[in-house]
Scaffold this motif. Structure first.
Motif, mmCIF file in Angstrom:
data_model
loop_
_atom_site.group_PDB
_atom_site.id
_atom_site.type_symbol
_atom_site.label_atom_id
_atom_site.label_comp_id
_atom_site.label_asym_id
_atom_site.label_seq_id
_atom_site.Cartn_x
_atom_site.Cartn_y
_atom_site.Cartn_z
ATOM 1 N N GLY A 60 -4.950 -15.070 6.151
ATOM 2 C CA GLY A 60 -5.628 -15.020 7.448
ATOM 3 C C GLY A 60 -4.744 -15.352 8.635
ATOM 4 O O GLY A 60 -5.230 -15.834 9.660
ATOM 5 N N SER A 82 -11.829 -17.407 9.016
ATOM 6 C CA SER A 82 -10.642 -18.101 9.513
ATOM 7 C C SER A 82 -9.824 -18.612 8.328
ATOM 8 O O SER A 82 -10.347 -18.714 7.214
ATOM 9 C CB SER A 82 -11.072 -19.270 10.403
ATOM 10 N N PRO A 83 -8.563 -18.925 8.559
ATOM 11 C CA PRO A 83 -7.718 -19.383 7.446
ATOM 12 C C PRO A 83 -8.312 -20.595 6.719
ATOM 13 O O PRO A 83 -8.224 -20.691 5.488
ATOM 14 C CB PRO A 83 -6.403 -19.764 8.119
ATOM 15 N N ASP A 84 -8.917 -21.521 7.471
ATOM 16 C CA ASP A 84 -9.449 -22.708 6.777
ATOM 17 C C ASP A 84 -10.679 -22.371 5.947
ATOM 18 O O ASP A 84 -10.878 -22.935 4.875
ATOM 19 C CB ASP A 84 -9.730 -23.854 7.763
ATOM 20 N N ALA A 87 -9.364 -21.093 2.744
ATOM 21 C CA ALA A 87 -8.867 -22.173 1.889
ATOM 22 C C ALA A 87 -10.026 -22.918 1.238
ATOM 23 O O ALA A 87 -9.983 -23.276 0.059
ATOM 24 C CB ALA A 87 -8.021 -23.139 2.709
ATOM 25 N N ARG A 88 -11.085 -23.128 2.036
ATOM 26 C CA ARG A 88 -12.224 -23.883 1.509
ATOM 27 C C ARG A 88 -12.944 -23.112 0.408
ATOM 28 O O ARG A 88 -13.561 -23.686 -0.467
ATOM 29 C CB ARG A 88 -13.203 -24.222 2.629
#
Ligand SMILES: Nc1ncnc2c1ncn2[C@@H]1O[C@H](COP(=O)(O)OP(=O)(O)OP(=O)(O)O)[C@@H](O)[C@H]1O
Ligand SMILES: [Mg+2]
Lengths: 274, 466
Positions: A60, A82-84, A87-88
């Motif tokens: 992302g 979003s990138p986070d 990741a989550r």
């Protein structure tokens, strides 16, 4: 494709006709790739062919714009995430060039990262009989020390600043440490083997093998057959100029080692002509 | 119906305000009568009253500084120069008026006192309403009083040093403070006494348009050590308040003094402070200065290195968010040979915030073998925030080693992405990077204050990413 989904359920991770550009220049020109649970895929290809770009786009990175195609993870389109969020949900990228963050200790950073990821996956963790209760600093330090020992990393790294002054090989180990703590479901490892000495390569490979299993998918980006002696891939893909041009089993990596990209291309061209 | 007071709390957590219930409140504005009234109410000796009046004279003549931050929002006629909130000072918190005690409880002062402080002074408006010192330190001859009590109880010692490090005519705001000062701390640490945990003073402004002018004098005798910490907050008003302190410090041979400030005034306070220390033979003076709050801060803690072997260190962090100008830095003056100094300044600017580093390194003729190093790093969080540096170096001696380094950086997108790819939100990633940036200074603070500093920065960072 040879690695297509054989059992009829939704594939875990599926890239279709992915086009992506940076600063107006198209780098990915229609990538197709499917990774099912438990599979290890190797991605090889000459310098500049777009391997890291693919890794960044999967994670992302906002610098890239996806102009066409899709990436689905567990059946969901992730391109808007979003990138986070990614990741989550369980995606992880081990960077080819990890970023230095001065003044931020590995332990502080990782405790927050692990807490966030585990909190997001609380239901799942509970279903497996675990608890997503955030670790106390002490519990976390213990866990971190355990994982560091497996990777033969000195305890001192816990208090060192993120990637600051790390040698090339130490950075790669630190990426695998992060992966071990975050326990992703789909991991992309971008040249985690480059810069590692032969002992480190073994240690890091063990770390990767510890995580891999029937539930985890992996994409290993590498230039060297050497890594694949330690981590056995189920599939090998070759990327050229923003596309996957050839896919096969582990033997493809051996052939590549022997012939080089030029040789492979010649062989493909011959086949096409005949 | 009671009208709600006009306050804008915003994200500032200490912006609450108490109803006024004061023993005395001066009228607005400053005249000779105001100064005489303050002096008379305090029952001061003549020399102090004369000092005040001389200072007032100078203040009136002295033009506003035309360099540094924009001070045009200060209206000296609109300010209350003296407010006495209570009849007498408490030695226990129970002796403090209930509502003031509650305020300090909200600020966490009694709790901190129980946990890790050797003594506390709490100033509310113009007066120190609570004071304590650990008994064993008192027995060792340590003096920790409010400045007014210092004048009353230790007139000789105070008279010897008061106004010697920062004369009343040093600058316009030192003159103002000298004229109307009230409260602040007086500290004396006897030879060889090393105070293991910090002494803390806390300054609270409550009234609108208040002017707070505390005055601090610290004398660290031979081979003694003290760490003094000050904190400050105020309610948020739409009008301006003024805080103008003077801090004078003397560190005798072999002594060491560390003075830590966590300045968190609300964003309507002009914070114009003069701080200066003189360090004698082999003595060490350290200023650790954190400026997060206020509308405008102008503050350049100074160390004069008077004798051989003296060392001065200034660590400064400034955070300028929307509408703030932090004009901060430090000054070191090398008077004697073989003296050394270091200034490390880190600033963060956000939105319409502006931070300036202003510093001076001066080496007098004859001060040989001086070593000095200045590092100032500025971090910009966005395209609109601003930073500038004004490093002055005046060296009259050839054999001096002076280093100066300055950097300006932006938070790199790739750093944010890297942290986010591990599950940190954009806000979390930003504050982690900012806290990392100031870590070299935060790690110099006692743990409790480092945590507080990190937390305050976190608050400033909230919603900083669109
Ligand atoms: N901002 C940019 N503007 C234009 N081209 C770019 C930009 N960033 C990267 N590229 C190009 O994208 C191409 C793909 O780069 P990428 O890093 O994905 O290659 P790679 O396959 O990972 O190579 P390597 O094996 O060397 O790591 C390269 O040709 C690179 O120069
Ligand atoms: Mg690459």
């Amino acid at each position: 494709m040879s690695d297509g989904n054989s059992n009829g359920t939704t594939p875990m991770f599926e890239i279709e006709n992915l086009h992506a550009e940076i600063d107006g220049k198209e780098i990915l020109k229609g990538v197709d790739l499917t990774v099912n649970q438990g599979e290890i895929h190797a991605l090889m290809g000459p310098n500049g062919s777009g391997k890291s770009t693919l890794a960044y786009v999967v994670a992302g990175d906002p610098r890239y714009e996806v102009t066409e195609g899709s990436i689905r993870f567990q059946g969901e389109d992730i391109l808007e995430w979003s990138p986070d969020e990614r990741a989550r949900k369980g995606l992880f990228l081990a960077f080819q060039y990890p970023t230095v963050i001065p003044g931020v200790s590995m332990a502080n950073f990782l405790r927050l990262a692990v807490t966030n990821v585990r909190t997001a996956r609380a239901e799942e963790i509970a279903a497996e009989g675990g608890s997503a209760q955030p670790f106390t600093p002490r519990e976390f330090r213990r866990l971190m020390r355990e994982k560091m020992a497996l990777l033969k990393m000195d305890d001192a790294f816990a208090t060192r600043y993120l990637n600051e002054g790390f040698s090339g090989g130490e950075k790669k180990r630190a990426e695998i440490l992060q992966m071990a703590l975050l326990e992703p479901k789909m991991a992309v490892l971008d040249e985690t083997d480059s810069g590692l000495d032969i002992d480190a390569l073994k240690v890091v490979s063990e770390g990767v093998n510890n995580l891999s299993g029937p539930k985890v998918g992996m994409l290993l980006i590498t230039h060297y057959q050497r890594l694949l002696n330690f981590i056995k891939p189920d599939f090998v893909h070759i990327m050229h100029d923003g596309r996957i041009v050839e896919s096969g089993g582990p033997e493809l990596a051996h052939e590549l080692e022997a012939k080089g990209y030029e040789g492979l291309r010649a062989r493909t061209a011959e086949a096409a002509a005949s | 119906m009671v009208a709600k007071p006009q306050i804008d709390i915003g994200e500032y957590q200490y912006g609450f305000r108490d109803e006024e219930d004061y023993v005395f409140k001066s009228g607005r504005g400053l005249t000779r009568a105001t100064v005489e009234e303050i002096s008379a109410m305090k029952g001061e000796p003549d020399w102090m009253r004369d000092f005040r009046l001389k200072a007032l004279d100078h203040f009136e003549k002295r033009p506003m500084p035309n360099w540094g931050a924009d001070l045009s929002g200060i209206d000296f006629d609109d300010i209350f120069y003296y407010i006495r909130p209570a009849e007498k000072q408490g030695k226990t918190w129970d002796e403090v008026p209930e509502y003031i005690k509650n305020t300090f409880e909200k600020l966490g002062i009694p709790e901190a006192e129980r946990k890790f402080l050797a003594g506390v002074g709490a100033q509310y408006e113009s007066e120190v309403i609570y004071h304590s010192l650990r008994e064993d330190l008192e027995k060792q001859g340590v003096i920790f009083l409010d400045m007014d009590a210092g004048v009353r109880e230790h007139p000789e010692l105070v008279k010897q040093y008061f106004g010697t490090i920062i004369p009343y005519n040093d600058n316009k705001f030192a003159a103002l403070n000298s004229a109307v000062w009230s409260g602040g701390s007086f500290i004396y640490v006897p030879p060889g006494v090393s105070i293991d945990v910090p002494l803390q003073a806390y300054f609270r402004i409550n009234a609108e348009n208040m002017g707070q002018f505390e005055r601090t004098l610290i004398i660290v005798d031979k081979d003694a050590y003290v760490h003094y910490v000050e904190g400050c907050t105020a309610p948020t008003y739409t009008t301006n308040s003024l805080h103008s302190a003077v801090v004078e410090i003397i560190v005798q041979e072999g002594g060491r003094c560390r003075y830590t400030t966590i300045q968190n005034w609300s964003k309507n306070v002009y914070n114009l402070v003069t701080k200066r220390a003189a360090a004698y033979k082999n003595a060490t003076m350290e200023w650790v200065d954190g400026n997060l709050g206020s509308k405008v801060t102008m503050k350049y803690p100074a160390v004069w290195l008077m004798e051989e072997g003296a060392r001065g260190e200034i660590l400064s962090v400034a955070f300028a968010s929307d509408g703030q100008h932090q004009d901060a830095g430090g000054k070191v003056v090398h008077v004697a040979p073989n003296t050394s100094s270091q200034i490390i300044s880190k600033s963060i600017s956000k939105g319409t915030g502006r931070s300036s580093y202003r510093g001076l390194v001066k080496v007098y003729k004859g001060a040989e073998n001086v070593r000095s190093n200045v590092v100032c790093d500025a971090l910009l969080l966005d395209e609109t925030s601003k930073t500038d540096t004004y490093p002055y170096i005046e060296v009259e001696e050839e054999r001096a080693s002076i280093g100066h380094e300055a950097t300006v950086s932006k938070v790199a997108e790739e750093q944010i992405f890297y942290l986010m790819s591990r599950g940190l939100s954009e806000d979390e990633a930003m504050s982690m990077i900012v806290n990392g940036f100031i870590e070299p200074i935060a790690k110099e603070l006692p743990l409790e204050y480092a945590v507080e500093l990190n937390r305050l920065i976190q608050l400033e960072m909230e919603g900083s990413v669109g």
